[in-house]
Write a protein that holds these residues in place. Structure first.
Motif, PDB file in Angstrom:
ATOM      1  N   GLY A 229     -95.103   5.381  58.241  1.00 21.04           N
ATOM      2  CA  GLY A 229     -96.427   4.790  58.586  1.00 21.04           C
ATOM      3  C   GLY A 229     -97.570   5.791  58.711  1.00 21.04           C
TER       4      GLY A 229
ATOM      5  N   GLU B 113    -101.140   5.812  56.484  1.00 19.80           N
ATOM      6  CA  GLU B 113    -102.554   5.741  56.920  1.00 19.80           C
ATOM      7  C   GLU B 113    -103.155   6.817  56.356  1.00 19.80           C
ATOM      8  OE1 GLU B 113    -103.983   3.733  58.906  1.00 19.80           O
ATOM      9  OE2 GLU B 113    -102.306   2.393  58.677  1.00 19.80           O
TER      10      GLU B 113
ATOM     11  N   VAL C 265    -100.182   0.350  51.741  1.00 23.09           N
ATOM     12  CA  VAL C 265    -100.306   0.099  53.146  1.00 23.09           C
ATOM     13  C   VAL C 265    -100.520  -1.313  53.687  1.00 23.09           C
ATOM     14  CG1 VAL C 265    -101.489   2.546  53.300  1.00 23.09           C
ATOM     15  CG2 VAL C 265    -103.233   0.717  52.950  1.00 23.09           C
ATOM     16  N   LYS C 266    -100.762  -2.194  52.897  1.00 23.83           N
ATOM     17  CA  LYS C 266    -100.666  -3.630  53.207  1.00 23.83           C
ATOM     18  C   LYS C 266     -99.436  -3.838  54.110  1.00 23.83           C
ATOM     19  CE  LYS C 266    -100.441  -8.414  51.514  1.00 23.83           C
ATOM     20  NZ  LYS C 266     -99.803  -9.249  50.783  1.00 23.83           N
ATOM     21  N   THR C 267     -99.669  -4.500  55.333  1.00 27.34           N
ATOM     22  CA  THR C 267     -98.577  -4.521  55.994  1.00 27.34           C
ATOM     23  C   THR C 267     -97.697  -6.171  55.928  1.00 27.34           C
ATOM     24  OG1 THR C 267    -100.177  -5.411  57.787  1.00 27.34           O
ATOM     25  CG2 THR C 267     -99.444  -3.124  57.918  1.00 27.34           C
TER      26      THR C 267
ATOM     27  N   SER D  20     -95.783  -8.987  58.116  1.00 26.18           N
ATOM     28  CA  SER D  20     -95.486  -9.486  59.534  1.00 26.18           C
ATOM     29  C   SER D  20     -94.062  -9.799  59.464  1.00 26.18           C
ATOM     30  CB  SER D  20     -96.388 -10.412  60.090  1.00 26.18           C
ATOM     31  OG  SER D  20     -96.115 -10.828  61.507  1.00 26.18           O
TER      32      SER D  20
ATOM     33  N   ASP E 102     -92.907 -11.075  65.241  1.00 29.01           N
ATOM     34  CA  ASP E 102     -94.013 -11.208  66.285  1.00 29.01           C
ATOM     35  C   ASP E 102     -93.737 -11.777  67.610  1.00 29.01           C
ATOM     36  OD1 ASP E 102     -96.456 -10.574  67.229  1.00 29.01           O
ATOM     37  OD2 ASP E 102     -97.667 -11.926  66.018  1.00 29.01           O
TER      38      ASP E 102
ATOM     39  N   ASN F 230     -94.524  -4.761  62.004  1.00 30.44           N
ATOM     40  CA  ASN F 230     -95.347  -4.885  60.727  1.00 30.44           C
ATOM     41  C   ASN F 230     -95.385  -3.782  60.079  1.00 30.44           C
ATOM     42  OD1 ASN F 230     -96.243  -7.298  61.950  1.00 30.44           O
ATOM     43  ND2 ASN F 230     -97.808  -6.242  63.143  1.00 30.44           N
ATOM     44  N   PRO F 231     -94.457  -3.627  59.208  1.00 32.31           N
ATOM     45  CA  PRO F 231     -94.059  -2.386  58.336  1.00 32.31           C
ATOM     46  C   PRO F 231     -95.041  -2.443  57.076  1.00 32.31           C
ATOM     47  CG  PRO F 231     -92.318  -3.561  58.033  1.00 32.31           C
ATOM     48  CD  PRO F 231     -93.235  -4.300  59.019  1.00 32.31           C
ATOM     49  N   ASN F 232     -95.278  -1.292  56.577  1.00 36.21           N
ATOM     50  CA  ASN F 232     -96.226  -1.447  55.324  1.00 36.21           C
ATOM     51  C   ASN F 232     -94.836  -0.711  54.127  1.00 36.21           C
ATOM     52  OD1 ASN F 232     -96.172   1.512  55.716  1.00 36.21           O
ATOM     53  ND2 ASN F 232     -98.041   1.671  56.136  1.00 36.21           N
TER      54      ASN F 232
ATOM     55  N   SER G 250     -93.764   2.793  55.005  1.00 36.17           N
ATOM     56  CA  SER G 250     -92.746   2.823  56.318  1.00 36.17           C
ATOM     57  C   SER G 250     -91.341   2.301  55.621  1.00 36.17           C
ATOM     58  CB  SER G 250     -93.299   2.165  57.426  1.00 36.17           C
ATOM     59  OG  SER G 250     -93.658   0.893  57.170  1.00 36.17           O
TER      60      SER G 250
END
Length: 90
Positions: free
Chosen positions: A24, A28, A44-46, A48, A51, A71-73, A76
């Motif tokens: 992550g 970033e 880098v699009k997460t 979901s 939640d 919320n991983p990308n 990650s």
């Protein structure tokens, strides 16, 4: 089996969390980089996955707010895969 018998589930979980956090952070850094600006939005699009909305517990002396979101990308997720590979390897 080389990595699974003498190492515990807790150590695997620690490796996976570390891989996700480092991935992550790397994601970033990639998002702010001009070198990969064409590919960065996809990396880098997460997504979901889980939640749990915040729940407020008011004890009149202490107010607790508890919630959880996963919320991983893509970076990650790649970090988790590398961490599992390293865990199994060593």
């Amino acid at each position: 089996m080389k990595g699974g018998t003498n190492k515990g589930f807790g150590m695997l979980l620690l490796f996976m969390i570390t891989g996700a956090v480092l991935g992550g952070i790397l994601g970033e850094m990639i998002a702010g980089s001009a070198l990969l600006s064409g590919v960065a939005p996809y990396l880098v699009k997460t997504f979901s996955i889980f939640d749990l909305p915040p729940v407020v517990i008011n004890l009149y002396v202490v107010k607790l707010v508890v919630g959880f979101a996963l919320n991983p990308n893509l970076i990650s997720i790649f970090g988790i895969l590398v961490a599992v590979f390293l865990f199994r390897r060593f």
